[in-house]
Design a protein around this motif. Structure first.
Motif, mmCIF file in Angstrom:
data_model
loop_
_atom_site.group_PDB
_atom_site.id
_atom_site.type_symbol
_atom_site.label_atom_id
_atom_site.label_comp_id
_atom_site.label_asym_id
_atom_site.label_seq_id
_atom_site.Cartn_x
_atom_site.Cartn_y
_atom_site.Cartn_z
ATOM 1 N N TRP A 97 -3.378 -6.397 -4.373
ATOM 2 C CA TRP A 97 -2.825 -6.752 -3.062
ATOM 3 C C TRP A 97 -2.433 -5.494 -2.290
ATOM 4 C CZ3 TRP A 97 -1.436 -10.576 0.441
ATOM 5 C CH2 TRP A 97 -0.412 -10.275 1.329
ATOM 6 N N ASN A 98 -1.763 -4.566 -2.957
ATOM 7 C CA ASN A 98 -1.319 -3.339 -2.291
ATOM 8 C C ASN A 98 -2.504 -2.509 -1.806
ATOM 9 O OD1 ASN A 98 1.377 -3.959 -2.621
ATOM 10 N ND2 ASN A 98 1.603 -2.789 -4.523
ATOM 11 N N ARG A 99 -3.581 -2.461 -2.603
ATOM 12 C CA ARG A 99 -4.778 -1.721 -2.161
ATOM 13 C C ARG A 99 -5.357 -2.364 -0.894
ATOM 14 N NH1 ARG A 99 -5.755 -1.080 -7.920
ATOM 15 N NH2 ARG A 99 -6.872 -3.071 -7.971
ATOM 16 N N ARG A 100 -5.343 -3.680 -0.855
ATOM 17 C CA ARG A 100 -5.909 -4.382 0.296
ATOM 18 C C ARG A 100 -5.026 -4.273 1.532
ATOM 19 N NH1 ARG A 100 -10.020 -8.093 -0.887
ATOM 20 N NH2 ARG A 100 -10.742 -7.822 -3.027
ATOM 21 N N HIS A 101 -3.794 -3.836 1.361
ATOM 22 C CA HIS A 101 -2.880 -3.648 2.489
ATOM 23 C C HIS A 101 -2.349 -2.220 2.514
ATOM 24 C CE1 HIS A 101 -2.952 -8.009 1.739
ATOM 25 N NE2 HIS A 101 -2.773 -8.118 3.039
ATOM 26 N N ALA A 102 -3.216 -1.283 2.122
ATOM 27 C CA ALA A 102 -2.806 0.123 2.025
ATOM 28 C C ALA A 102 -2.356 0.683 3.368
ATOM 29 C CB ALA A 102 -3.956 0.959 1.460
ATOM 30 N N GLY A 103 -2.880 0.148 4.455
ATOM 31 C CA GLY A 103 -2.512 0.654 5.767
ATOM 32 C C GLY A 103 -1.229 0.082 6.323
ATOM 33 N N SER A 104 -0.587 -0.825 5.579
ATOM 34 C CA SER A 104 0.638 -1.461 6.070
ATOM 35 C C SER A 104 1.752 -1.262 5.049
ATOM 36 C CB SER A 104 0.405 -2.960 6.320
ATOM 37 O OG SER A 104 1.612 -3.604 6.647
ATOM 38 N N LYS A 105 2.641 -0.336 5.337
ATOM 39 C CA LYS A 105 3.768 -0.088 4.437
ATOM 40 C C LYS A 105 4.639 -1.325 4.304
ATOM 41 C CE LYS A 105 7.675 3.057 3.732
ATOM 42 N NZ LYS A 105 8.419 4.228 4.286
ATOM 43 N N ALA A 106 4.762 -2.094 5.368
ATOM 44 C CA ALA A 106 5.631 -3.264 5.360
ATOM 45 C C ALA A 106 5.104 -4.380 4.474
ATOM 46 C CB ALA A 106 5.820 -3.789 6.792
ATOM 47 N N ARG A 107 3.786 -4.376 4.182
ATOM 48 C CA ARG A 107 3.206 -5.461 3.391
ATOM 49 C C ARG A 107 2.965 -5.060 1.937
ATOM 50 N NH1 ARG A 107 -1.073 -9.310 5.974
ATOM 51 N NH2 ARG A 107 0.293 -10.836 4.993
ATOM 52 N N GLN A 108 3.439 -3.916 1.522
ATOM 53 C CA GLN A 108 3.350 -3.545 0.119
ATOM 54 C C GLN A 108 4.275 -4.431 -0.717
ATOM 55 O OE1 GLN A 108 1.144 -0.741 -1.165
ATOM 56 N NE2 GLN A 108 0.405 -1.716 0.698
ATOM 57 N N ALA A 109 3.936 -4.627 -1.983
ATOM 58 C CA ALA A 109 4.716 -5.493 -2.869
ATOM 59 C C ALA A 109 5.067 -4.749 -4.144
ATOM 60 C CB ALA A 109 3.934 -6.761 -3.198
ATOM 61 N N THR A 110 6.156 -5.145 -4.755
ATOM 62 C CA THR A 110 6.567 -4.558 -6.027
ATOM 63 C C THR A 110 6.993 -5.662 -6.982
ATOM 64 O OG1 THR A 110 8.007 -2.885 -7.059
ATOM 65 C CG2 THR A 110 8.981 -4.233 -5.343
ATOM 66 N N LEU A 111 6.679 -5.479 -8.256
ATOM 67 C CA LEU A 111 6.985 -6.469 -9.282
ATOM 68 C C LEU A 111 8.177 -6.010 -10.105
ATOM 69 C CD1 LEU A 111 6.177 -9.047 -10.921
ATOM 70 C CD2 LEU A 111 4.737 -7.545 -12.327
ATOM 71 N N VAL A 112 9.176 -6.879 -10.236
ATOM 72 C CA VAL A 112 10.335 -6.629 -11.092
ATOM 73 C C VAL A 112 10.249 -7.595 -12.264
ATOM 74 C CG1 VAL A 112 12.845 -6.705 -11.280
ATOM 75 C CG2 VAL A 112 11.774 -5.878 -9.167
#
Length: 481
Positions: free
Chosen positions: A74-89
């Motif tokens: 998902w993060n690779r597909r939204h690499a141009g949008s910092k706001a749409r990055q995701a993180t897993l806890v």
């Protein structure tokens, strides 16, 4: 939070409920997800800065963390949008500890989770408390068609009071593993072993032919399962109840059984223990211990979850284990993804959930050892896993070269056997049953485990007396007392 103390349906502030370790984790997560003051800066839920934070339990498949790999995709597909990055806890501890941590975090606002990966039994509780948001309903079009691809029984686990609060992420269902080598050595025709309509009576017949009567835990038993006083015991009990046509609750969580009905269910469970010549160690066994007893030739049959199929490939020769549907009824397990009620990133969070539960992502989950939630994944025209995710995972399926040469990994059962396993898994999911749907599930499972485990430990169990006591206790539990 305790069940008896909560009477309101909406969320309210409570005092700290987590352990020191949990508090440290939640503080760290709050830093990752942005400060709690961000809501007061004029940002809306959809425009808040910072990553989309996903909270989940640990990956038990040993697959190379497929959930993290999907987040990375998902993060690779939204690499141009910092706001749409995701993180897993990933939350530590067992299911009960994870539930307590999530409840504490969402009720107190101490962690900014946007998406929570909830055990299917928790959906009514979190929905009733107002901690997760209902999912948008699509009546027509591509979105509606996409929703209909989820296996009906699996999608039903997202629903509470006629509203869906999540999307199915990975599912689970009980399966029956068995030892063809031990059956063949006793002169039993392996070709007549588990089929789609196999019954417990046939398992008992095989055990009788094997002349098994284990007294010690180091002796060969007919079968083994998870009867330790934890959720595994609840699952085994509900499966026995379901085969005896005992329903504990209706769709709204109201108690609908009786002492007479409970006796029928308890008798069926004891029959499985006695006539099945269960491994004596089963009363203290969880998933790991029961799998070990099966691998080390202390049980001919094993009730377990789908991830055991990949685990057995690492521990046994391919001709020494086989798998099919569980006789009678099998219980659903698994997790669903929900958007938290306080998420400042609700729109992005829903988009992430749509990606994580897409056909390609569900195929990745199946390849990694989970059970997929979509019907199409089990068909002949199933879409492939995302290429970069597939490359990052340790293969849980079959490598044709390794299967043929023994190089590059364990000698697996081969692609034909794996294809048959996938068909079996898909069929089992379509007929699986749920555990009781109730916002008081945590209290219910503790009460059931306590009463049933005490019954199993008795030298001369009295199911009538046990049913009377259990009936009284369940009436209180499902009434929230």
């Amino acid at each position: 939070m305790t069940y008896g103390g909560r009477r309101t349906a909406r969320r309210r502030r409570v005092g700290p409920v987590a352990t020191l370790g949990s508090l440290l984790l939640l503080l760290a997560t709050a830093c990752t997800g942005g400060s709690g003051d961000a809501q007061e800066t004029g940002q809306t839920k959809e425009t808040a800065e910072g990553p989309i934070v996903v909270a989940s339990g640990l990956d038990v498949t040993g697959s190379g963390s497929v959930r993290q790999q999907l987040i990375d995709e998902w993060n690779r597909r939204h690499a141009g949008s910092k706001a749409r990055q995701a993180t897993l806890v990933e939350l530590p501890g067992g299911a009960d500890q994870q539930r307590s941590q999530l409840l504490g975090a969402l009720q107190s606002g101490s962690a900014r989770y946007d998406v929570v990966n909830l055990d299917i039994t928790w959906i009514p509780e979190f929905a009733e408390a107002g901690l997760i948001s209902p999912m948008p309903v699509a009546e027509t079009g591509a979105a509606a068609d996409d929703d209909r691809d989820f296996i009906r029984q699996v999608h039903a686990t997202t629903v509470w009071k006629d509203r869906s609060y999540a999307r199915p992420f990975n599912t689970d269902v009980g399966l029956l593993y068995y030892r063809p080598d031990l059956l063949t050595s006793a002169g039993i025709d392996v070709d007549k072993q588990p089929t789609a309509d196999w019954r417990w009576d046939q398992l008992y017949s095989s055990v009788k032919t094997l002349d098994l009567n284990p007294v010690r835990s180091d002796e060969l038993a007919g079968w083994t399962t998870q009867l330790k006083q934890y959720e595994g015991l609840t699952v085994n009990t509900v499966e026995a109840f379901a085969e005896a046509e005992v329903e504990l609750t209706d769709g709204t969580g109201r108690y609908g059984s009786s002492a007479a009905e409970l006796k029928k269910g308890l008798d069926r469970l004891l029959e499985r223990v006695d006539r099945g010549r269960v491994q004596p160690a089963a009363l203290t066994s969880d998933e790991t211990a029961s799998l070990t007893d099966f691998v080390e030739e202390r049980a001919v049959f094993l009730r377990h979850w789908p991830y055991a199929y990949g685990a057995l490939a690492d521990q046994m020769d391919p001709d020494k284990y086989a798998v099919n549907r569980l006789p009678g009824k099998a219980v659903l397990g698994g997790q669903n993804l929900a958007v938290t009620a306080d998420s400042r990133r609700a729109e992005d969070a829903r988009a992430l959930i749509t990606f994580l539960t897409s056909r390609q992502s569900e195929r990745c989950l199946l390849d990694a050892g989970f059970a997929a939630t979509r019907a199409s994944v089990y068909g002949s025209a199933a879409e492939s896993c995302w290429p970069r995710v597939a490359a990052a995972l340790r293969p849980a399926g079959d490598d044709p070269k390794a299967a043929a040469t023994g190089e590059g990994g364990p000698r697996t059962q081969g692609p034909d056997a794996r294809a048959a396993y996938i068909r079996t898994l898909g069929a089992a999911l379509t007929e699986a049953v749920q555990r009781p749907r109730t916002p008081y599930y945590g209290a219910f499972t503790q009460v059931l485990q306590s009463h049933v485990h005490a019954l199993l430990a008795e030298e001369r169990p009295d199911t009538a007396e046990a049913a009377d006591r259990l009936d009284d206790a369940l009436r209180d539990v499902f009434a929230g007392r």
